[in-house]
Design a protein around this motif. Structure first.
Motif, PDB file in Angstrom:
ATOM      1  N   ALA A 126     -45.672   7.061  23.858  1.00  0.00           N
ATOM      2  CA  ALA A 126     -46.724   6.602  22.949  1.00  0.00           C
ATOM      3  C   ALA A 126     -47.060   7.676  21.921  1.00  0.00           C
ATOM      4  N   ALA A 127     -47.202   8.921  22.367  1.00  0.00           N
ATOM      5  CA  ALA A 127     -47.546  10.017  21.456  1.00  0.00           C
ATOM      6  C   ALA A 127     -46.451  10.232  20.420  1.00  0.00           C
ATOM      7  N   VAL A 130     -56.669   3.192  27.837  1.00  0.00           N
ATOM      8  CA  VAL A 130     -55.862   3.959  26.882  1.00  0.00           C
ATOM      9  C   VAL A 130     -56.791   4.474  25.794  1.00  0.00           C
ATOM     10  N   GLN A 131     -56.618   5.736  25.406  1.00  0.00           N
ATOM     11  CA  GLN A 131     -57.552   6.357  24.469  1.00  0.00           C
ATOM     12  C   GLN A 131     -56.821   7.142  23.385  1.00  0.00           C
ATOM     13  N   LEU A 157     -50.624   2.158  21.178  1.00  0.00           N
ATOM     14  CA  LEU A 157     -51.656   2.117  22.210  1.00  0.00           C
ATOM     15  C   LEU A 157     -51.595   0.795  22.965  1.00  0.00           C
ATOM     16  N   GLU A 158     -51.354  -0.286  22.245  1.00  0.00           N
ATOM     17  CA  GLU A 158     -51.247  -1.595  22.883  1.00  0.00           C
ATOM     18  C   GLU A 158     -50.031  -1.659  23.794  1.00  0.00           C
ATOM     19  N   LEU A 189     -58.819   1.302  24.477  1.00  0.00           N
ATOM     20  CA  LEU A 189     -58.466   0.004  25.030  1.00  0.00           C
ATOM     21  C   LEU A 189     -58.801   0.034  26.512  1.00  0.00           C
ATOM     22  N   SER A 190     -59.625  -0.889  26.957  1.00  0.00           N
ATOM     23  CA  SER A 190     -60.112  -0.871  28.328  1.00  0.00           C
ATOM     24  C   SER A 190     -59.326  -1.825  29.205  1.00  0.00           C
ATOM     25  N   GLY A 191     -58.852  -1.321  30.342  1.00  0.00           N
ATOM     26  CA  GLY A 191     -58.170  -2.160  31.312  1.00  0.00           C
ATOM     27  C   GLY A 191     -59.146  -3.086  32.007  1.00  0.00           C
ATOM     28  N   ARG A 192     -58.697  -4.293  32.357  1.00  0.00           N
ATOM     29  CA  ARG A 192     -59.591  -5.292  32.953  1.00  0.00           C
ATOM     30  C   ARG A 192     -60.154  -4.839  34.293  1.00  0.00           C
TER      31      ARG A 192
END
Length: 266
Positions: free
Chosen positions: A235-236, A99-100, A88-89, A115-118
């Motif tokens: 990622a998956a 990202v979820q 995820l990172e 993970l929240s984008g700025r």
């Protein structure tokens, strides 16, 4: 009048807490749990003594750390989050967008990492949040992996609407799920908010069954779906491999639980 059992009353106290009500007074708990104040006082006292609830200096109650300790034992909770976090990172660093990671619980998707984008698009998501399966990318990826019987029951039920773009037509939902199974990815366009688009892919466990879904959420106005799909797939697949999944050597469809499942490499 139906007599409620002791476990039911105890659970109703815990169920009084949610994301909109994380802190409650004893009176609030009594009202939301549908209990007399005397019964609520007794049950809250027992839960506080055990550590399921905590009482602050103002007399307001919060969920206690003892429940967090128990929740960490859930195989689809903390353990899966720990496995998935490096991937995820990586996805976040490559995009700097939301990202979820989510799992299915009944007819809902539950987010277990985020993970929240700025400067990314705003989303109505937090760890522990729930949404109907049909309204999100991760939900569509998870729903498409379920049995035909489960999918048909879901499609036949009421489909909640959040924006003018939310899928509410059962026939359309069936077509979309067929596309998700064919392509191995799900795209949710402005279904929860009218400014966001998500791309999701399923995460598989050791036996090949789908156990979770990962997604990226971006502003709909400049979403480059063809670019996002490979990143989400990587990622998956990384999370799936770390969770014990072994892809078919020849890249063809593999059979899981008596049903054909599409290899997400394609």
């Amino acid at each position: 009048m139906t007599v409620r059992s002791a476990p039911d009353r105890l659970l109703s106290v815990l169920a009084a807490f949610d994301h909109e009500h994380p802190a409650l007074s004893l009176t609030d708990i009594s009202r939301r749990a549908g209990l007399t104040l005397t019964t609520a006082h007794r049950l809250v006292g027992a839960l506080t003594e055990w550590g399921a609830l905590e009482r602050d200096e103002s007399g307001v109650y919060h969920v206690g750390l003892r429940l967090w300790e128990l929740a960490a034992l859930a195989p689809r909770g903390l353990a899966l989050r720990q496995i998935a976090l490096p991937y995820l990172e990586d996805l976040y660093e490559a995009t700097h967008e939301n990202v979820q990671l989510a799992v299915r619980d009944g007819a809902e998707v539950v987010y277990i990492e985020w993970l929240s984008g700025r400067s990314s698009v705003g989303v109505h998501i937090r760890v522990g949040a729930r949404w109907p399966l049909h309204a999100t990318g991760v939900g569509l990826a998870l729903l498409a992996s379920e049995s035909p019987e489960f999918q048909e029951r879901y499609c036949a039920g009421p489909l909640a609407s959040f924006t003018p773009y939310t899928i509410t037509d059962p026939a359309r939902l069936r077509r979309i799920l067929a596309d998700v199974r064919r392509t191995g990815v799900a795209v949710s366009d402005r279904q929860v908010t009218d400014d966001a688009l998500s791309v999701a892919a399923p995460v598989r466990g050791p036996g090949g069954a789908v156990v979770a879904a990962v997604s990226i959420v971006v502003p709909q106005v400049d979403a480059q779906v063809p670019v996002l799909i490979p990143a989400v797939r990587v990622a998956a697949r990384g999370i799936s491999r770390a969770a014990g999944w072994q892809p078919a050597v020849d890249g063809r469809q593999s059979t899981v639980g008596g049903r054909s499942t599409v290899d997400s490499r394609r």
